[in-house]
Motif scaffolding. Structure first.
Motif, PDB file in Angstrom:
ATOM      1  N   PRO A   1       0.807  -1.228   0.000  1.00 43.51           N
ATOM      2  CA  PRO A   1       0.000   0.000   0.000  1.00 43.51           C
ATOM      3  C   PRO A   1       0.837   1.273   0.000  1.00 43.51           C
ATOM      4  CG  PRO A   1      -0.084  -1.082   2.140  1.00 43.51           C
ATOM      5  CD  PRO A   1       0.602  -2.024   1.223  1.00 43.51           C
ATOM      6  N   LYS A   2       2.116   1.191   0.410  1.00 47.98           N
ATOM      7  CA  LYS A   2       2.988   2.365   0.428  1.00 47.98           C
ATOM      8  C   LYS A   2       3.733   2.552  -0.888  1.00 47.98           C
ATOM      9  CE  LYS A   2       2.164   3.202   4.819  1.00 47.98           C
ATOM     10  NZ  LYS A   2       1.439   4.416   5.261  1.00 47.98           N
ATOM     11  N   ASP A   3       3.889   1.468  -1.634  1.00 50.23           N
ATOM     12  CA  ASP A   3       4.638   1.534  -2.887  1.00 50.23           C
ATOM     13  C   ASP A   3       4.028   0.524  -3.848  1.00 50.23           C
ATOM     14  OD1 ASP A   3       6.389   1.694  -4.968  1.00 50.23           O
ATOM     15  OD2 ASP A   3       8.163   1.056  -3.843  1.00 50.23           O
ATOM     16  N   GLN A   4       3.277   1.017  -4.835  1.00 43.53           N
ATOM     17  CA  GLN A   4       2.557   0.125  -5.719  1.00 43.53           C
ATOM     18  C   GLN A   4       3.472  -0.639  -6.672  1.00 43.53           C
ATOM     19  OE1 GLN A   4      -0.079   2.635  -7.916  1.00 43.53           O
ATOM     20  NE2 GLN A   4       1.441   3.121  -9.480  1.00 43.53           N
ATOM     21  N   GLN A   5       4.738  -0.317  -6.699  1.00 43.88           N
ATOM     22  CA  GLN A   5       5.655  -1.072  -7.545  1.00 43.88           C
ATOM     23  C   GLN A   5       6.217  -2.303  -6.831  1.00 43.88           C
ATOM     24  OE1 GLN A   5       7.826   2.684  -9.125  1.00 43.88           O
ATOM     25  NE2 GLN A   5       7.968   1.156 -10.756  1.00 43.88           N
ATOM     26  N   GLN A   6       5.795  -2.489  -5.598  1.00 42.64           N
ATOM     27  CA  GLN A   6       6.140  -3.700  -4.863  1.00 42.64           C
ATOM     28  C   GLN A   6       4.869  -4.522  -4.641  1.00 42.64           C
ATOM     29  OE1 GLN A   6       8.770  -3.706  -1.457  1.00 42.64           O
ATOM     30  NE2 GLN A   6       9.270  -1.547  -1.810  1.00 42.64           N
ATOM     31  N   LEU A   7       5.002  -5.811  -4.802  1.00 44.94           N
ATOM     32  CA  LEU A   7       3.909  -6.721  -4.477  1.00 44.94           C
ATOM     33  C   LEU A   7       4.490  -8.056  -4.069  1.00 44.94           C
ATOM     34  CD1 LEU A   7       2.212  -8.058  -7.716  1.00 44.94           C
ATOM     35  CD2 LEU A   7       4.141  -6.518  -7.821  1.00 44.94           C
TER      36      LEU A   7
ATOM     37  N   LYS B   1       3.864  -4.935   6.635  1.00 46.28           N
ATOM     38  CA  LYS B   1       3.671  -4.392   7.972  1.00 46.28           C
ATOM     39  C   LYS B   1       3.572  -2.883   7.916  1.00 46.28           C
ATOM     40  CE  LYS B   1       5.520  -4.677  12.658  1.00 46.28           C
ATOM     41  NZ  LYS B   1       6.660  -5.080  13.495  1.00 46.28           N
ATOM     42  N   PRO B   2       2.572  -2.278   8.578  1.00 47.88           N
ATOM     43  CA  PRO B   2       2.399  -0.821   8.532  1.00 47.88           C
ATOM     44  C   PRO B   2       3.646  -0.088   9.044  1.00 47.88           C
ATOM     45  CG  PRO B   2       0.458  -1.891   9.465  1.00 47.88           C
ATOM     46  CD  PRO B   2       1.507  -2.938   9.351  1.00 47.88           C
ATOM     47  N   ASP B   3       3.990   0.984   8.319  1.00 45.32           N
ATOM     48  CA  ASP B   3       5.113   1.852   8.700  1.00 45.32           C
ATOM     49  C   ASP B   3       6.392   1.060   8.928  1.00 45.32           C
ATOM     50  OD1 ASP B   3       3.433   4.019   8.532  1.00 45.32           O
ATOM     51  OD2 ASP B   3       2.915   3.968  10.664  1.00 45.32           O
ATOM     52  N   SER B   4       6.655   0.101   8.071  1.00 45.25           N
ATOM     53  CA  SER B   4       7.850  -0.711   8.193  1.00 45.25           C
ATOM     54  C   SER B   4       8.143  -1.332   6.838  1.00 45.25           C
ATOM     55  CB  SER B   4       7.666  -1.798   9.263  1.00 45.25           C
ATOM     56  OG  SER B   4       8.752  -2.690   9.259  1.00 45.25           O
ATOM     57  N   SER B   5       9.361  -1.763   6.661  1.00 47.97           N
ATOM     58  CA  SER B   5       9.722  -2.466   5.433  1.00 47.97           C
ATOM     59  C   SER B   5       9.516  -3.960   5.558  1.00 47.97           C
ATOM     60  CB  SER B   5      11.189  -2.188   5.084  1.00 47.97           C
ATOM     61  OG  SER B   5      12.037  -2.681   6.122  1.00 47.97           O
ATOM     62  N   ALA B   6       9.077  -4.416   6.727  1.00 49.56           N
ATOM     63  CA  ALA B   6       8.929  -5.850   6.974  1.00 49.56           C
ATOM     64  C   ALA B   6       7.639  -6.373   6.351  1.00 49.56           C
ATOM     65  CB  ALA B   6       8.948  -6.137   8.472  1.00 49.56           C
ATOM     66  N   VAL B   7       7.649  -7.678   6.134  1.00 48.32           N
ATOM     67  CA  VAL B   7       6.482  -8.413   5.648  1.00 48.32           C
ATOM     68  C   VAL B   7       6.198  -9.534   6.627  1.00 48.32           C
ATOM     69  CG1 VAL B   7       5.631  -9.934   3.831  1.00 48.32           C
ATOM     70  CG2 VAL B   7       6.829  -7.842   3.225  1.00 48.32           C
ATOM     71  N   LEU B   8       4.909  -9.750   6.934  1.00 46.24           N
ATOM     72  CA  LEU B   8       4.496 -10.808   7.843  1.00 46.24           C
ATOM     73  C   LEU B   8       3.709 -11.859   7.066  1.00 46.24           C
ATOM     74  CD1 LEU B   8       3.226  -8.652  10.861  1.00 46.24           C
ATOM     75  CD2 LEU B   8       5.543  -9.469  10.403  1.00 46.24           C
TER      76      LEU B   8
ATOM     77  N   GLN C   1      -3.101   1.138  11.678  1.00 48.33           N
ATOM     78  CA  GLN C   1      -1.843   0.661  12.240  1.00 48.33           C
ATOM     79  C   GLN C   1      -1.978  -0.703  12.902  1.00 48.33           C
ATOM     80  OE1 GLN C   1       0.970   2.502  11.677  1.00 48.33           O
ATOM     81  NE2 GLN C   1      -0.476   3.724  10.476  1.00 48.33           N
ATOM     82  N   TYR C   2      -3.160  -1.272  12.854  1.00 49.13           N
ATOM     83  CA  TYR C   2      -3.388  -2.541  13.532  1.00 49.13           C
ATOM     84  C   TYR C   2      -3.155  -3.717  12.576  1.00 49.13           C
ATOM     85  CZ  TYR C   2      -5.779   0.462  16.914  1.00 49.13           C
ATOM     86  OH  TYR C   2      -6.082   1.445  17.824  1.00 49.13           O
ATOM     87  N   ILE C   3      -2.696  -4.810  13.145  1.00 47.39           N
ATOM     88  CA  ILE C   3      -2.544  -6.078  12.441  1.00 47.39           C
ATOM     89  C   ILE C   3      -3.693  -6.978  12.874  1.00 47.39           C
ATOM     90  CG2 ILE C   3      -1.078  -8.096  12.095  1.00 47.39           C
ATOM     91  CD1 ILE C   3       1.316  -6.262  12.738  1.00 47.39           C
TER      92      ILE C   3
END
Length: 972
Positions: A258-264, A307-314, A357-359
């Motif tokens: 959602p922060k960068d549409q060129q990533q999926l 993950k919101p406001d992070s570069s991580a993926v869960l 901001q919630y998971i």
């Protein structure tokens, strides 16, 4: 941490409280769709890591590939549409037919696909959710109890996604004639359709970017492909296409950052793929993770989130773990590796999403939980009582509810959300904590379906033993009953009085229940059949009940009248067929008004039972008549009283409809039936539109393997007198009609859906008129039409038949006439390439000869050209004979694909329609030598050839290829 428990909904099911919006809307981003592309030049670099780094040495770059295509000039997107219009509660059938283009309009759907989660389209003004039913998508206003059905797919819808602003709904399917459709959710209008995506295999998952401009689709077949589309462009080709290859397991989940549409990202049960795309290609990176990396089991992957406001993926797993993927400090954020394995719970996590901001997680225990950025549990809902979670979707209401009780604010506020479960339930949780069930459907197919004979009720019975009674006018559930023993229901039927419902089960048992309460009328069930009950039916006077089972048996019960009250009792059981029984019907004997019972089997035999002579445990047969020679019958129905004769209408697997005299069982008419995806499987004569008028037009509803259609009577083979629509792509299990003749109901064999169709008779009448009158529609069934070579040949043969009937060698002047003798018809159709058997010739001649006998008392002995065309197109095979048909015929005849010459000649004389030696010699002479004297037939002579001629001309071993090329002279 706060626990949210369920509160009981209001007794008034349509009463929902609109909660005030939240004040803080920073965690919900709203985007307007813009035609301007947004691209980044390179993958973003990692700025910070929120979790402890744990690098995985077994990571790899999977691929860098894809193709790019130049997009066309962008077209402006449609302006904002008004809210979804609500249909009028009362509407005229005639006015609806004026605007409809199909004879059957889908009005309502009972059921939903629990494997495609429902999406919330709710906001401050709209109370709509989107869910799928088989090959349709439904926009359901749950406060008004109204449906707007989106139709456009040929196959079962496999994926649905909704834009962040809830304006666009994207649906996709897989299979033949697949499409991806972008819908405007405000008015239900399709704004973009992509046909035959992914080389015709279709998509299993779709996703929209945060600005709703880029659409991603994932193919359903392995090896899979990933496609990116700019759907606002006119081009129907993807911007980029990536082949995932065979070393990648089947991916099922797709999500944009959602922060960068060129990533999926994509993930399957075993892999997670991180993708980054630019103007030239799609880059992919696949990290590896095993149970040894963290010294504990990981589980199968489910869904993933950024993950919101992070570069991580869960990524959620089947063991209740969360895999944290992140890049090392200083590395490219695109190349994420497994950094941590967090154990959240002991049960499987089936849903993973975010709101603000919630998971948010959903699990196999039916709980929805909310976590903060550090995975601290904030709240959960554990009393949904709807089964394992398959989807959670949030509305756009973002303001916190007003605190009217003066309670302490815990700081946790989320908008209302919709939960979908594996039990086919859709539950809404309002932002004040109130839990209400929007829809609770059956998650298994309904094999039993019937309509009440006088009330606006339909009853459905499912494989799981769930009986449901619906009011199809108010679209509400009247009553339901879950059978405690879990017996699988296979069929059901109302009696003619509407008092009872007979229910058949998979184990061969039967029961009779009340038509309103669905409670058993008797303490014990009838257990006389040894296999599954296929169909059951009551007699018109409600004094008999017949059931046919998979054991090729027919079981009959009768209503035993007593002084105070009657009861159903067992009459008898008979194995009357040696192949499966395909249909059973009751009728009325016109001479005695006593009920008639008939069964039709795949053994091509029609059996009539002698109910008047039967006694307890002694069911007797009256007649057994073979109706077909090679075709396999599929269904039958009583033909309406359009003539003074009483006819039985049948359909077979060769796309033919036939009329049989109900007394003599003589075939009186054969016509070409509707030719669609399959032959007809069900026939249902609809009630007359005007029951007080004897001149009212009559119609027949029919079901094919996947379709449902309407046929205008009387049957004549006119292709414009029949129209069909796709009913259930996975097959139909049942078909019924309401007592008024306005609505049809169909049940899917595998999609757990029941459709309600509104019948538009005017549409079929208009199609019939536009197709032409008289002989005109039949010209289109000839190759080349009226001006084609086949019609010219038919004219030549027609006039030659006149010459032949008057004598070829006569010296008298031949007279041209408008008709030919009836006995010349078989020779003409054979000359045209249709080679009927002697049985088929008898049916053809009988149809013409007795066509006007009842009205005039005279036989028809001549046929004109128009009648000849009708006979030819109706009696000839719907499909031409193929090499496989010849091979099957030869194998059936001789038991092998190759038959010796002597055995071949012997079989022609002893099997099937026996040929005499003279007939064999005559046929082989014409085929092998080409010598034929036109006077042979008149003088009764034949050509006498020596045995050596046949030994030299016929091959020693006859195969299908030799039969076609060397004997019949066709190209193989």
């Amino acid at each position: 941490m706060t626990e949210r428990s369920a509160t009981s909904p209001s007794p008034r099911s349509n009463s929902f409280i609109d909660a005030p919006p939240l004040k803080d809307d920073s965690h919900i981003r709203k985007h307007n769709v813009s035609p301007e592309p947004t691209t980044t030049s390179a993958p973003p670099k990692d700025s910070s890591a929120s979790e402890t780094d744990h690098s995985n040495s077994q990571s790899e770059v999977l691929k860098e590939g894809g193709s790019s295509s130049k997009a066309s000039t962008p077209t402006a997107l449609p302006p904002p549409a008004p809210p979804l219009p609500r249909p009028h509660t009362e509407r005229s059938n005639d006015s609806e037919a004026e605007v409809s283009s199909t004879p059957l309009g889908l009005m309502w759907t009972f059921g939903l696909n629990q494997y495609v989660p429902a999406a919330s389209l709710c906001d401050e003004t709209s109370r709509v959710i989107a869910y799928t039913c088989s090959h349709t998508t439904v926009l359901y206003d749950f406060e008004a109890n109204e449906q707007h059905i989106l139709q456009g797919h040929r196959n079962v819808v496999t994926s649905v996604c909704v834009s962040i602003d809830k304006r666009w709904v994207v649906t996709a399917d897989s299979g033949q004639d697949n499409v991806i459709i972008v819908w405007n959710s405000h008015n239900g209008v399709p704004v973009k359709t992509l046909f035959g995506t992914h080389d015709g295999v279709g998509a299993c998952a779709v996703a929209l970017s945060s600005d709703s401009k880029i659409l991603a689709s994932l193919s359903s077949a392995v090896p899979q492909s990933l496609a990116l589309w700019d759907w606002s462009m006119e081009a129907d080709t993807p911007l980029l296409l990536l082949d995932l290859g065979t070393d990648c397991s089947r991916q099922t989940f797709l999500l944009f950052n959602p922060k960068d549409q060129q990533q999926l990202l994509l993930n399957s049960e075993n892999d997670v793929l991180f993708c980054f795309w630019d103007e030239e290609k799609i880059h992919t990176y696949r990290p590896k993770l095993t149970d040894l990396d963290f010294n504990r089991p990981v589980g199968r992957y489910g869904q993933s989130i950024f993950k919101p406001d992070s570069s991580a993926v869960l990524t959620a797993t089947s063991l209740g773990n969360l895999v944290v993927w992140d890049a090392k400090s200083g590395q490219n954020a695109f190349c994420r590796q497994a950094a941590k394995l967090v154990s959240l719970q002991g049960k499987a996590l089936t849903v993973l999403t975010t709101v603000g901001q919630y998971i948010v997680t959903g699990d196999s225990q039916g709980q929805v939980k909310f976590y903060d950025e550090s995975l601290k549990l904030l709240s959960w809902y554990h009393e949904l009582n709807a089964g394992p979670i398959t989807g959670v979707s949030f509305s756009t209401s973002v303001q916190p509810p007003a605190n009217t009780r003066g309670e302490k604010d815990d700081g946790f506020h989320v908008p209302e959300f919709v939960v979908t479960t594996t039990s086919a339930a859709v539950v809404i949780v309002k932002d004040n904590g109130t839990i209400s069930t929007i829809r609770r459907e059956s998650n298994v197919a309904a094999l039993g379906l019937d309509a009440h004979p006088s009330r606006p009720h339909i009853c459905t019975g499912t494989k799981s033993g769930l009986l449901r009674l619906w009011d199809y006018q108010s679209k509400t559930l009247v009553s339901e009953r879950q059978l405690v023993d879990g017996a699988s229901i296979t069929c059901l039927a109302f009696d003619a009085a509407g008092q009872f419902i007979a229910v058949g089960f998979l184990d061969g048992a039967m029961c009779i229940v009340d038509s309103l309460t669905l409670e058993d009328e008797y303490a014990s069930r009838f257990c006389y059949s040894k296999d599954a009950i296929l169909r059951c039916v009551f007699s018109p006077k409600c004094d008999y009940l017949a059931a046919v089972d998979r054991d090729c048996c027919c079981t009959v019960f009768y209503y035993k009248k007593a002084a105070d009250e009657g009861a159903w009792a067992y009459l008898g059981r008979q194995r009357s067929h040696y192949k499966p029984i395909c249909d059973v019907i009751f009728g009325i004997n016109p001479d005695s008004s006593f009920p008639r019972l008939l069964t039709l089997g795949e053994d091509r035999v029609l059996v009539e039972y002698d109910l008047s002579a039967s006694s307890e445990d002694d069911l007797r047969l009256l007649h057994c008549d073979r109706l077909e020679q090679s075709a396999v019958p599929a269904c039958m129905a009583w033909y309406p009283a359009l003539t003074s004769e009483d006819f039985l209408l049948t359909a077979n697997d060769q796309f033919k409809l036939k009329l049989f005299n109900s007394t003599t069982k003589m075939c009186r008419k054969t016509v070409l039936g509707p030719v669609y995806d399959s032959s007809l499987k069900r026939l249902l004569v609809l009630p007359p539109a005007d029951k007080n008028s004897k001149q009212s037009k009559r119609y027949v509803a029919y079901a094919t393997e996947e379709g449902v259609g309407l046929l205008k009577l009387p049957i004549d083979g006119n292709p414009h007198n029949s129209l069909s629509v796709i009913g259930h792509p996975g097959g139909l299990s049942a078909l019924c009609c309401c007592h008024e003749g306005k609505y049809l109901f169909t049940a899917g064999a595998s999609d757990a859906t029941v459709y309600m169709w509104e019948i538009h008779y005017n549409v079929l009448e208009a199609a019939s008129k536009l197709g032409g009158e008289g002989i005109i529609p039949f010209y289109d069934l000839l190759q080349g039409g009226r001006d084609g070579p086949l019609f010219a040949e038919m004219e030549d043969f027609f006039y030659y038949a006149q010459i032949k009937s008057q004598g070829v060698s006569t010296m008298h002047v031949h007279k041209a006439a408008s008709s030919i003798p009836l006995q010349e018809v078989p020779a003409i159709v054979r000359a045209l390439g249709f080679y009927p058997s002697e049985h088929e010739v008898t049916n053809l001649l009988t149809e013409v000869k007795y066509g006007q006998y009842v009205e005039t008392g005279e036989y028809v002995q001549e046929v004109n050209l128009e009648h000849l065309i009708r006979l030819y197109v109706n009696h000839r095979p719907a499909a031409s004979t193929s090499r496989d048909d010849l091979a099957d015929a030869l194998e059936t005849l001789g038991g092998s694909t190759a038959v010796a010459r002597e055995e071949f000649l012997r079989l022609l004389q002893t099997s099937g329609e026996h040929m005499t030696e003279i007939e064999i010699v005559d046929c082989l002479t014409k085929l092998l030598s080409g010598r034929h004297d036109d006077n042979d037939d008149e003088e009764g002579t034949t050509v006498d050839l020596s045995a050596s001629f046949f030994e030299e001309s016929l091959p020693e071993s006859m195969t299908a290829e030799k039969l076609m090329t060397e004997l019949l002279g066709f190209r193989y």
